[in-house]
Scaffold this motif. Structure first.
Motif, PDB file in Angstrom:
ATOM      1  N   TRP A   1       0.864  -1.278   0.018  1.00 40.07           N
ATOM      2  CA  TRP A   1       0.029   0.040   0.188  1.00 40.07           C
ATOM      3  C   TRP A   1       0.751   1.258   0.191  1.00 40.07           C
ATOM      4  N   ASP A   2       2.022   1.278   0.740  1.00 42.64           N
ATOM      5  CA  ASP A   2       2.864   2.526   0.787  1.00 42.64           C
ATOM      6  C   ASP A   2       3.526   2.838  -0.402  1.00 42.64           C
ATOM      7  N   GLU A   3       3.838   1.876  -1.253  1.00 43.22           N
ATOM      8  CA  GLU A   3       4.313   1.960  -2.552  1.00 43.22           C
ATOM      9  C   GLU A   3       3.325   2.572  -3.473  1.00 43.22           C
ATOM     10  N   LEU A   4       1.953   2.125  -3.502  1.00 40.04           N
ATOM     11  CA  LEU A   4       0.974   2.770  -4.240  1.00 40.04           C
ATOM     12  C   LEU A   4       0.726   4.066  -3.806  1.00 40.04           C
ATOM     13  N   VAL A   5       0.850   4.446  -2.494  1.00 39.97           N
ATOM     14  CA  VAL A   5       0.589   5.918  -2.237  1.00 39.97           C
ATOM     15  C   VAL A   5       1.730   6.792  -2.684  1.00 39.97           C
ATOM     16  N   ARG A   6       3.155   6.233  -2.617  1.00 40.33           N
ATOM     17  CA  ARG A   6       4.322   6.832  -3.128  1.00 40.33           C
ATOM     18  C   ARG A   6       3.997   7.183  -4.699  1.00 40.33           C
ATOM     19  N   ARG A   7       3.540   6.087  -5.469  1.00 39.57           N
ATOM     20  CA  ARG A   7       3.612   6.289  -6.933  1.00 39.57           C
ATOM     21  C   ARG A   7       2.559   7.363  -7.219  1.00 39.57           C
ATOM     22  N   LEU A   8       1.353   7.197  -6.654  1.00 35.93           N
ATOM     23  CA  LEU A   8       0.496   8.102  -6.890  1.00 35.93           C
ATOM     24  C   LEU A   8       0.661   9.923  -6.568  1.00 35.93           C
ATOM     25  N   VAL A   9       1.421   9.970  -5.374  1.00 32.27           N
ATOM     26  CA  VAL A   9       1.898  11.026  -5.041  1.00 32.27           C
ATOM     27  C   VAL A   9       2.962  11.703  -6.107  1.00 32.27           C
ATOM     28  N   GLY A  10       3.865  10.772  -6.284  1.00 30.47           N
ATOM     29  CA  GLY A  10       5.104  10.921  -7.151  1.00 30.47           C
ATOM     30  C   GLY A  10       4.892  11.184  -8.512  1.00 30.47           C
ATOM     31  N   ARG A  11       3.730  10.865  -9.056  1.00 34.13           N
ATOM     32  CA  ARG A  11       3.325  11.340 -10.526  1.00 34.13           C
ATOM     33  C   ARG A  11       3.052  12.633 -10.629  1.00 34.13           C
ATOM     34  N   GLY A  12       2.485  13.122  -9.709  1.00 32.84           N
ATOM     35  CA  GLY A  12       2.096  14.689  -9.378  1.00 32.84           C
ATOM     36  C   GLY A  12       1.151  15.285 -10.550  1.00 32.84           C
ATOM     37  N   THR A  13       0.393  14.352 -10.990  1.00 35.62           N
ATOM     38  CA  THR A  13      -0.760  14.709 -11.895  1.00 35.62           C
ATOM     39  C   THR A  13      -2.176  14.933 -11.330  1.00 35.62           C
ATOM     40  N   GLU A  14      -1.999  14.856 -10.107  1.00 33.43           N
ATOM     41  CA  GLU A  14      -3.462  15.230  -9.313  1.00 33.43           C
ATOM     42  C   GLU A  14      -3.254  16.219  -8.228  1.00 33.43           C
ATOM     43  N   ASP A  15      -4.258  16.926  -7.741  1.00 31.95           N
ATOM     44  CA  ASP A  15      -4.196  17.725  -6.715  1.00 31.95           C
ATOM     45  C   ASP A  15      -4.418  16.911  -5.498  1.00 31.95           C
ATOM     46  N   GLU A  16      -4.490  17.392  -4.412  1.00 30.50           N
ATOM     47  CA  GLU A  16      -4.622  16.642  -3.139  1.00 30.50           C
ATOM     48  C   GLU A  16      -5.887  16.071  -3.135  1.00 30.50           C
ATOM     49  N   ARG A  17      -6.948  16.782  -3.352  1.00 25.95           N
ATOM     50  CA  ARG A  17      -8.466  16.180  -3.297  1.00 25.95           C
ATOM     51  C   ARG A  17      -8.543  15.167  -4.206  1.00 25.95           C
ATOM     52  N   GLU A  18      -8.129  15.171  -5.283  1.00 24.51           N
ATOM     53  CA  GLU A  18      -8.050  14.183  -6.337  1.00 24.51           C
ATOM     54  C   GLU A  18      -7.302  12.855  -5.860  1.00 24.51           C
ATOM     55  N   ARG A  19      -5.936  13.228  -5.215  1.00 22.67           N
ATOM     56  CA  ARG A  19      -5.246  12.181  -4.730  1.00 22.67           C
ATOM     57  C   ARG A  19      -6.068  11.418  -3.701  1.00 22.67           C
ATOM     58  N   GLU A  20      -6.657  12.090  -2.950  1.00 24.36           N
ATOM     59  CA  GLU A  20      -7.384  11.304  -1.727  1.00 24.36           C
ATOM     60  C   GLU A  20      -8.738  10.501  -2.536  1.00 24.36           C
ATOM     61  N   ARG A  21      -9.262  11.189  -3.468  1.00 26.30           N
ATOM     62  CA  ARG A  21     -10.466  10.282  -4.150  1.00 26.30           C
ATOM     63  C   ARG A  21      -9.877   9.163  -4.419  1.00 26.30           C
ATOM     64  N   ARG A  22      -8.492   9.340  -5.302  1.00 31.03           N
ATOM     65  CA  ARG A  22      -8.285   7.945  -6.144  1.00 31.03           C
ATOM     66  C   ARG A  22      -7.823   6.874  -5.081  1.00 31.03           C
ATOM     67  N   LEU A  23      -7.188   7.329  -4.002  1.00 32.71           N
ATOM     68  CA  LEU A  23      -6.636   6.481  -2.889  1.00 32.71           C
ATOM     69  C   LEU A  23      -7.838   5.661  -2.302  1.00 32.71           C
ATOM     70  N   GLU A  24      -9.054   6.386  -2.108  1.00 32.59           N
ATOM     71  CA  GLU A  24     -10.078   5.715  -1.624  1.00 32.59           C
ATOM     72  C   GLU A  24     -10.679   4.886  -2.620  1.00 32.59           C
ATOM     73  N   THR A  25     -10.533   5.022  -3.881  1.00 37.38           N
ATOM     74  CA  THR A  25     -10.986   4.228  -5.025  1.00 37.38           C
ATOM     75  C   THR A  25     -10.051   3.039  -4.863  1.00 37.38           C
ATOM     76  N   ALA A  26      -8.685   3.125  -4.863  1.00 36.46           N
ATOM     77  CA  ALA A  26      -7.759   2.077  -4.796  1.00 36.46           C
ATOM     78  C   ALA A  26      -8.020   1.034  -3.703  1.00 36.46           C
ATOM     79  N   ARG A  27      -8.541   1.459  -2.445  1.00 36.38           N
ATOM     80  CA  ARG A  27      -8.682   0.688  -1.445  1.00 36.38           C
ATOM     81  C   ARG A  27      -9.737  -0.403  -1.763  1.00 36.38           C
ATOM     82  N   VAL A  28     -10.936   0.134  -2.523  1.00 35.22           N
ATOM     83  CA  VAL A  28     -11.994  -0.726  -2.924  1.00 35.22           C
ATOM     84  C   VAL A  28     -11.356  -1.679  -4.149  1.00 35.22           C
ATOM     85  N   GLU A  29     -10.800  -0.979  -4.837  1.00 34.16           N
ATOM     86  CA  GLU A  29     -10.296  -1.862  -6.255  1.00 34.16           C
ATOM     87  C   GLU A  29      -9.345  -2.976  -5.647  1.00 34.16           C
TER      88      GLU A  29
END
Length: 196
Positions: free
Chosen positions: A130-158
């Motif tokens: 999970w930590d690596e997934l968070v690092r990749r999402l934050v590291g690509r820098g293509t989403e703002d903080e709100r979008e990152r949180e939405r995507r991480l919530e989606t990732a938990r379900v996925e």
């Protein structure tokens, strides 16, 4: 015509930011014999994305027309925002030609394809942690903080959907994951066995 041994569709899905697009890009570059579907989407292009290569970027009206015409094999609203879909005709043409064929799509789309083409091979790409997934999402820098949180919530379900898939590949290193996927794609079909 039903797909035969040399032309079974392979569906790659997994959580957001796991590297599905990167794995598909490596396969596109290193294995030109593999046909990879180009999805349509209503979201705007990210920096460096090319229309017709990474996605077909379409308007909401164009997407609506494709849905109405039955031109999409699957489609879904992703991250409660943009719509994505797989054009049906290119998939059918690739399978008819006998080329190894890959769909790189989200979980909702994979479930629709499973209903329409249960004979496909469904591959789940997962992060090493999970930590690596968070690092990749934050590291690509293509989403703002709100979008990152939405995507991480989606990732938990996925991530919880992994048991729905035939095979899991852990994306520790993108070239290794791509090679593992291509090996699966090119392996001859065999009857399921009770021992593994």
């Amino acid at each position: 015509m039903a797909p035969g041994p040399s032309n079974r569709l392979v569906v790659l899905a997994g959580p957001t930011a796991v590297g599905k697009g990167t794995v598909a890009a490596v396969i596109r570059d290193d294995h030109p014999d593999v046909w990879i579907s180009v999805s349509v989407t209503t979201r705007p292009a990210r920096p460096g994305e090319v229309d017709g290569v990474h996605y077909h970027f379409v308007s909401d009206d164009e997407f609506d027309a494709m849905v109405a015409e039955g031109a999409l094999l699957e489609w879904a609203v992703v991250h409660q925002a943009a719509r994505y879909g797989t054009p049906r005709r290119p998939v059918e043409e690739a399978l008819a030609s006998g080329r190894p064929a890959l769909l790189e799509i989200d979980l909702q789309g994979a479930r629709q394809v499973k209903q329409n083409m249960p004979e496909a091979l469904f591959v789940f790409l997962t992060p090493p942690s999970w930590d690596e997934l968070v690092r990749r999402l934050v590291g690509r820098g293509t989403e703002d903080e709100r979008e990152r949180e939405r995507r991480l919530e989606t990732a938990r379900v996925e991530l919880a959907a992994e048991p729905e898939f035939d095979v899991t590949i852990v994306n520790r290193e993108v070239h290794a994951a791509a090679d593992e996927l291509v090996t699966l794609m090119k392996a001859p079909l065999r009857a399921p066995s009770s021992s593994s």
